[in-house]
Design an enzyme around this catalytic site. Structure first.
Site, PDB file in Angstrom:
ATOM      1  N   CYS A 204       0.590  13.839   2.283  1.00  0.00           N
ATOM      2  CA  CYS A 204       0.613  13.544   0.849  1.00  0.00           C
ATOM      3  C   CYS A 204      -0.810  13.497   0.284  1.00  0.00           C
ATOM      4  O   CYS A 204      -1.488  14.518   0.247  1.00  0.00           O
ATOM      5  CB  CYS A 204       1.386  12.258   0.593  1.00  0.00           C
ATOM      6  SG  CYS A 204       1.927  12.065  -1.127  1.00  0.00           S
TER       7      CYS A 204
ATOM      8  N   HIS B 208       6.722  12.733   3.537  1.00  0.00           N
ATOM      9  CA  HIS B 208       6.736  11.419   4.176  1.00  0.00           C
ATOM     10  C   HIS B 208       7.932  11.371   5.124  1.00  0.00           C
ATOM     11  O   HIS B 208       8.967  11.976   4.873  1.00  0.00           O
ATOM     12  CB  HIS B 208       6.866  10.311   3.137  1.00  0.00           C
ATOM     13  CG  HIS B 208       5.643  10.131   2.307  1.00  0.00           C
ATOM     14  ND1 HIS B 208       4.456   9.670   2.826  1.00  0.00           N
ATOM     15  CD2 HIS B 208       5.414  10.357   0.980  1.00  0.00           C
ATOM     16  CE1 HIS B 208       3.548   9.611   1.867  1.00  0.00           C
ATOM     17  NE2 HIS B 208       4.098  10.025   0.743  1.00  0.00           N
TER      18      HIS B 208
END
Length: 491
Positions: free
Chosen positions: A331, A431
């Site tokens: 991310c 994630h």
């Protein structure tokens, strides 16, 4: 409808895990149970099936209850961004940024309305609600605008357990002091005390328990021993405590402990691997020579990138990569690995163009729109054909500038991440990537191969099964020491 509440004398008393354990124990009795936390402040978040964002702790509690996490379980999520500001996530969607002193002025009424709506929906869908408070219910300067503690218990008329961390010391003073600071109608909701994280023999504590019950008229319903297991944490400060050395560790992974690190639950599956030592490296620490470096997610990617560069650790990571070391970004960490990050709208509070680590030929543009979704895809690397699940929580889109064949997509959807042909550089928006057991092992095997170590078997399942075993172990450890019968019988 039956409801219970768990509040604590302090932060870190263990409310989240005890709430999860109660959810699992009620589920074992055949009830359909929902966890609830009206307002949570955390940087570990989860994306529900509907595309809403909630605190990871409430997702964990939902899994403990055996139900799918929903936005009603955490209608308000505050994500600190530094400088006394937080992003406000209301009913699963980011609605703005606010200063601490402005939050209750701007969001108290709408926040309480969202909490009541969420509770009404949960009451319609479940047999039980198990509510968790936040911090302490007796903060005198905050009580008049406290959205998430005994205001919720009063709304539901929920009998409440008051939890104290006895390991910190001063537990009797904490309990008596908290009770003294509650209003009479709040105090009447406290139906039991629970001592958590107890080390020792209960008989040595018994005289104090007898005195407490006589003094308050409230029974002690639990003395829960210290549980020496690794459970998800909401606070990055807890990462400092994760320094256990594994005698059987063969591979070391350095996770950069960014000042505003987010979603560090991504690394729970790595920490569960007996042969892997996960080391959290602060900005003032030496990087050393690990087998891999991971740049995690961040709530304020640009600020953390600037801090990383000022500390000298960014250059250390570049040097490590240039020497053939493995670097993986998730991310915000993935965004940092590129050439530049552009935030022309000041999405994170700082406008401009910022130099990345120049490990990937990518550019990232920040916009106000936030990507929130669960994903299912198929891996192309390090082992093709593996089914992958995860979730995205990010602002900004990343584009590969070069048509070079040196960089390849990791997944069937090329926007989810890329790697170089040598398997040294990895970046992904997913994630939960390490929750995928076969992919995790395949990636670890690429590190092991370089050290001449035998490959680990990749025919393992999703971390979800291991997490469920962990929840069972937690509940089994709590059940003999927590007497819920008086509350359940009354309800």
């Amino acid at each position: 409808m039956p409801a219970l509440m768990v509040v604590g004398c302090t932060s870190h008393a263990g409310k989240s895990l005890i709430t999860a354990a109660i959810c699992r124990l009620l589920r074992r009795q055949g009830w359909r149970v929902a966890p609830f936390k009206g307002q949570n402040m955390a940087l570990n978040a989860y994306v529900t099936a509907s595309g809403g964002e909630i605190g990871y702790a409430q997702a964990f509690q939902a899994w403990a209850a055996g139900v799918e996490p929903t936005i009603e379980m955490n209608p308000i999520l505050l994500k600190p961004q530094g400088d006394m500001t937080s992003q406000v996530v209301l009913k699963g969607r980011a609605v703005g940024r606010t200063l601490a002193e402005r939050y209750y002025q701007d969001y108290f009424e709408v926040g309480w309305e969202a909490i009541c709506e969420a509770l009404e929906q949960l009451q319609a869908d479940y047999d039980w609600i198990v509510c968790e408070g936040a911090g302490s219910p007796a903060e005198i300067n905050l009580k008049h605008r406290d959205l998430t503690n005994l205001r919720v218990a009063k709304h539901l008329q929920a009998p409440t357990l008051l939890l104290v961390d006895i390991d910190r010391g001063g537990s009797f003073a904490h309990l008596i002091g908290t009770l003294e600071l509650l209003d009479p109608d709040e105090r009447s909701l406290i139906r039991g005390f629970v001592f958590n994280k107890f080390r020792g023999r209960r008989e040595l504590l018994q005289s104090g328990l007898d005195w407490l019950e006589e003094r308050t008229g409230i029974p002690v319903l639990g003395v829960i021993p210290w549980i020496d297991r690794a459970f998800p944490s909401e606070d990055s400060l807890d990462l400092m405590e994760r320094r256990r050395r594994k005698t059987q560790a063969e591979v070391t992974i350095a996770v950069i402990r960014l000042p505003r690190i987010a979603n560090f639950t991504d690394f729970d599956p790595l920490e569960s691997e007996p042969s892997v030592q996960v080391r959290y490296v602060g900005l003032q620490d030496e990087l050393g020579y690990p087998d891999a470096v991971i740049l995690p997610g961040s709530k304020t990617t640009i600020s953390d990138l600037l801090d990383l560069q000022r500390s000298g650790l960014a250059q250390a990571i570049r040097d490590y990569a240039a020497a053939g070391g493995t670097v993986l970004g998730i991310c915000g960490g993935f965004q940092m690995m590129g050439q530049h990050i552009l935030d022309l709208e000041g999405t994170e509070g700082i406008e401009g163009q910022f130099e990345g680590l120049h490990l990937f030929p990518t550019q990232t543009w920040f916009t106000a729109e936030k990507t929130l979704r669960q994903r299912q895809t198929t891996a192309r690397s390090p082992q093709a054909g593996l089914p992958i699940t995860g979730y995205e929580i990010h602002q900004g889109q990343t584009r590969l500038d070069s048509d070079s064949e040196e960089f390849l997509p990791i997944f069937d959807d090329p926007k989810l991440g890329l790697c170089d042909r040598n398997g040294n550089l990895w970046g992904t928006y997913l994630h939960g990537i390490f929750d995928n057991g076969a992919w995790r092992r395949a990636w670890l095997n690429s590190l092991r191969h370089r050290r001449g170590l035998k490959a680990l078997p990749t025919s393992i399942g999703h971390y979800q099964a291991q997490r469920d075993d962990l929840i069972d172990a937690l509940s089994d450890a709590v059940e003999p020491y927590l007497n819920l019968s008086p509350l359940l019988t009354a309800l």
